[in-house]
Design an enzyme around this catalytic site. Sequence first.
Site, PDB file in Angstrom:
ATOM      1  N   LYS A 196      -7.792 -36.628  43.774  1.00 41.31           N
ATOM      2  CA  LYS A 196      -7.450 -35.238  44.071  1.00 41.31           C
ATOM      3  C   LYS A 196      -8.270 -34.800  45.271  1.00 41.31           C
ATOM      4  CE  LYS A 196      -7.385 -30.531  42.306  1.00 41.31           C
ATOM      5  NZ  LYS A 196      -7.378 -29.677  41.110  1.00 41.31           N
ATOM      6  N   LYS A 254      -2.947 -36.299  44.409  1.00 44.41           N
ATOM      7  CA  LYS A 254      -2.628 -34.898  44.683  1.00 44.41           C
ATOM      8  C   LYS A 254      -3.351 -34.440  45.932  1.00 44.41           C
ATOM      9  CE  LYS A 254      -3.395 -30.427  42.536  1.00 44.41           C
ATOM     10  NZ  LYS A 254      -4.164 -29.725  41.546  1.00 44.41           N
TER      11      LYS A 254
HETATM   12  N1  LIG Z   1      -8.122 -27.339  38.530  1.00 42.45           N
HETATM   13  C1  LIG Z   1      -7.538 -26.643  39.543  1.00 42.45           C
HETATM   14  C2  LIG Z   1      -6.153 -26.982  39.932  1.00 42.45           C
HETATM   15  N2  LIG Z   1      -5.232 -27.603  39.159  1.00 42.45           N
HETATM   16  C3  LIG Z   1      -4.059 -27.694  39.908  1.00 42.45           C
HETATM   17  C4  LIG Z   1      -4.304 -27.132  41.159  1.00 42.45           C
HETATM   18  C5  LIG Z   1      -3.359 -26.968  42.314  1.00 42.45           C
HETATM   19  C6  LIG Z   1      -1.921 -27.132  42.067  1.00 42.45           C
HETATM   20  C7  LIG Z   1      -1.054 -26.584  43.148  1.00 42.45           C
HETATM   21  O1  LIG Z   1      -1.512 -26.169  44.222  1.00 42.45           O
HETATM   22  O2  LIG Z   1       0.148 -26.564  42.927  1.00 42.45           O
HETATM   23  C8  LIG Z   1      -5.610 -26.695  41.180  1.00 42.45           C
HETATM   24  C9  LIG Z   1      -6.204 -25.979  42.326  1.00 42.45           C
HETATM   25  C10 LIG Z   1      -7.532 -26.314  42.783  1.00 42.45           C
HETATM   26  O3  LIG Z   1      -8.005 -27.449  42.625  1.00 42.45           O
HETATM   27  O4  LIG Z   1      -8.160 -25.427  43.312  1.00 42.45           O
END
Ligand SMILES: NCc1[nH]cc(CCC(=O)O)c1CC(=O)O
Length: 329
Positions: A196, A254
């Site tokens: 991520k 991601k």
């Molecule tokens: N745990 C946070 C989380 N879980 C999913 C997303 C983002 C998903 C999206 O942008 O569609 C995020 C945002 C972040 O890491 O700040």
Amino acid sequence: MYPLIRNRRLRASESIRRLVRETTLAPDDFLVPLFVTEGKGIKEEIPSMPNYFRLSLDHLEKEVKELWKMGLCSVLLFVKVDDKLKDNKGTEALNPNGLMQRAIKTVKNACPQMLVMTDVALDPFSSYGHDGIVAEGQILNDETAEVLAEMSVSHAKAGADFVAPSDMMDGRILTIRETLEDEGFINTGIMAYSAKYASALYGPFRDALDSAPVDIANVPKDKKTYQMDYANRYEAIKETQMDIDEGADIVMVKPGLCYLDIVREIKNEVEVPIAVYQVSGEYAMVKAAAEKGWLDHDAVMLEQLTAIKRAGADIIASYFAKDFIRTLG
Ligand SMILES: NCc1[nH]cc(CCC(=O)O)c1CC(=O)O
Ligand SMILES: [Mg+2]
């Protein structure tokens, strides 16, 4: 070779193109993210995510029934928590009667076969908007992993099929797996957000949940000390391999489109299903350009979704799931 071999023969009609097509999309590919909010009769559109909504539990029930009828069989739940319930340790995340726990039960009651995955991270519950506990300008790793494990057990108790830790703390998959085993939840799966990246494409999601890092002294303004640097590639493989060794059943990359090189490399390296999250910013870009009449919405959407699958995604988490079904006619 030419003229014996003419590549265009295989492109000459839609029928031959269909016959030789390597990658096709199906409803089974999709994991549908859903945003849940407190209250009744609430279906509020997220301004930076056109045609995507925060749903109260009654609307959630309707939505999952509709998704099931459309052939969509898996959801990924996120909750928007009232500011009053936020603190530094995610206390509300462990409330057996919290919004997430009730949302899981609502989905399972409405549609028992719907696969329920739950977001496991502190940010929606954190007064600082971080995925972990903040202390002296740092995000605490091991203390956070302990809370995430308790949170996972709480979701499993409420009926979640899979927990999906989205936080990027080191070692949390092992802590969660061991805790689930100890508590008897041997069949609860883990979908690990393994690679991520610290991405600017999460903006609309943070609007949806009101979960952006807050701007106060001694609180990091971004998530770069735990989410990955987007300049890096080898690290993604290491992260993913570690999560698999720690007990992840499914791994995730991601965001999507900007990271398809990573998806392919991981696909070539590992033997577990790979999920790709086409994130909120990717959704917003297509919607905005289409609204302006600058891009053909469905054509761009299908091109992007197909590219994600071609790169190696076994599962696509996408806000376009219903739009995709609509294109099937
Ligand atoms: N745990 C946070 C989380 N879980 C999913 C997303 C983002 C998903 C999206 O942008 O569609 C995020 C945002 C972040 O890491 O700040
Ligand atoms: Mg990791």
